[in-house]
Enzyme design. Structure first.
Site, short mmCIF file in Angstrom:
data_model
loop_
_atom_site.label_atom_id
_atom_site.label_comp_id
_atom_site.label_asym_id
_atom_site.label_seq_id
_atom_site.Cartn_x
_atom_site.Cartn_y
_atom_site.Cartn_z
N HIS A 50 16.18 -20.60 -45.56
CA HIS A 50 17.47 -20.54 -45.19
C HIS A 50 17.65 -21.10 -43.79
O HIS A 50 17.60 -20.46 -42.79
CB HIS A 50 17.81 -19.00 -44.93
CG HIS A 50 19.22 -18.82 -44.84
ND1 HIS A 50 20.23 -18.92 -45.78
CD2 HIS A 50 20.13 -18.20 -43.84
CE1 HIS A 50 21.49 -18.80 -45.31
NE2 HIS A 50 21.24 -18.15 -44.32
N ASP A 91 15.15 -20.69 -50.38
CA ASP A 91 16.05 -19.71 -49.38
C ASP A 91 15.75 -18.20 -49.92
O ASP A 91 16.10 -17.92 -50.82
CB ASP A 91 17.54 -20.33 -49.64
CG ASP A 91 18.31 -19.46 -48.53
OD1 ASP A 91 17.91 -18.28 -48.18
OD2 ASP A 91 19.41 -20.06 -48.12
N SER A 108 25.58 -21.06 -44.07
CA SER A 108 25.63 -19.79 -44.42
C SER A 108 26.92 -19.12 -44.59
O SER A 108 27.81 -19.63 -45.14
CB SER A 108 24.53 -18.90 -43.69
OG SER A 108 24.26 -17.77 -44.08
#
Length: 239
Positions: free
Chosen positions: A215, A184, A126
């Site tokens: 995610h 996601d 991320s």
């Protein structure tokens, strides 16, 4: 100096990997999450290596705008999590500089021990992956590779400008591994794909993989990443 968790290799240390966590997490947190992905799979190696030192730094706490300015462990600030929202260049540069100082000390120690920058990888999940893209393609073009999981760069990121400037004097850049979950809801799959396409259009060599993830980090993804890591920095028994 940033706090960092270090996992030493089982054998002779001949390469290093720096893994950056996502927003609000810690080095210990991402290390634990990765270990959990291997639990119950029968894979005894996990994310440990015979020759690679794995370093998990923790981002410094700072106000984070998407959380209404609350303090969080983040690598940089941004207006919101969006592909089309411009970067807050000052925040990215300040956080990058702080982390670069840590990387310089890590790289210097590895080089002193006989490990060249080409045998050092940087990557993350991320926001950590986004920071790794900045580091690898703006500041440390001599690294062996960069990986970014569930990550993206803004459409007009300064990374792209840096690559274009770099191309005027040199052609070599780190190789890239990107992976993203098609489900996601936070960092959309399309953002990661567009980032990869733009980087490769500028001459970055790499691979992009998609998984039916949200995610998150997953076992299959980590297996593929582990294989890529060992290909990029194999066990050099002659070093």
């Amino acid at each position: 100096m940033l706090h960092r968790t270090i996992v030493m290799p089982a054998g002779r240390h001949t390469a290093s990997l720096i893994f950056l966590h996502g927003s609000g997490d810690t080095g210990v947190g991402i290390q634990s999450w990765i270990a959990d992905c291997f639990d119950g799979t029968g894979d005894k190696q996990g994310f440990n290596f015979n020759h690679i030192k794995v370093i998990y730094p923790t981002a410094p706490p700072q106000p984070y705008t998407p959380m209404n300015g609350r303090i969080s462990n983040v690598w940089f600030d941004r207006h919101k999590i969006s592909y089309d929202t411009p970067e807050i260049a000052k925040s990215v540069d300040e956080m990058s500089d702080k982390l670069i100082q840590v990387l310089f000390s890590i790289i210097a120690a590895e080089v002193k021990a006989g490990i060249p920058p080409s045998r050092i990888l940087v990557g993350g999940f991320s926001m950590g992956g986004s920071m790794a893209l900045h580091l690898g393609f703006r500041n440390h073009l001599d690294l062996g590779g960069v990986f970014a999981l569930s990550s993206f760069l803004s459409a007009e990121s300064t990374v792209y400008d840096s690559i274009i400037e770099h191309q005027k004097t040199e052609n070599s850049m780190p190789e890239l591994f990107m992976a993203h979950g098609t489900k996601d809801p936070l960092v959309l799959f399309e953002w990661g794909k567009k980032t990869f396409q733009k980087l490769t259009s500028l001459g970055v060599k790499g691979q992009f993989h998609k998984f039916k993830y949200f995610h998150e980090i997953g076992f299959k993804e980590l297996l593929m990443l582990r294989n890529w890591i060992v290909e990029r920095i194999p066990n050099d028994t002659n070093s």
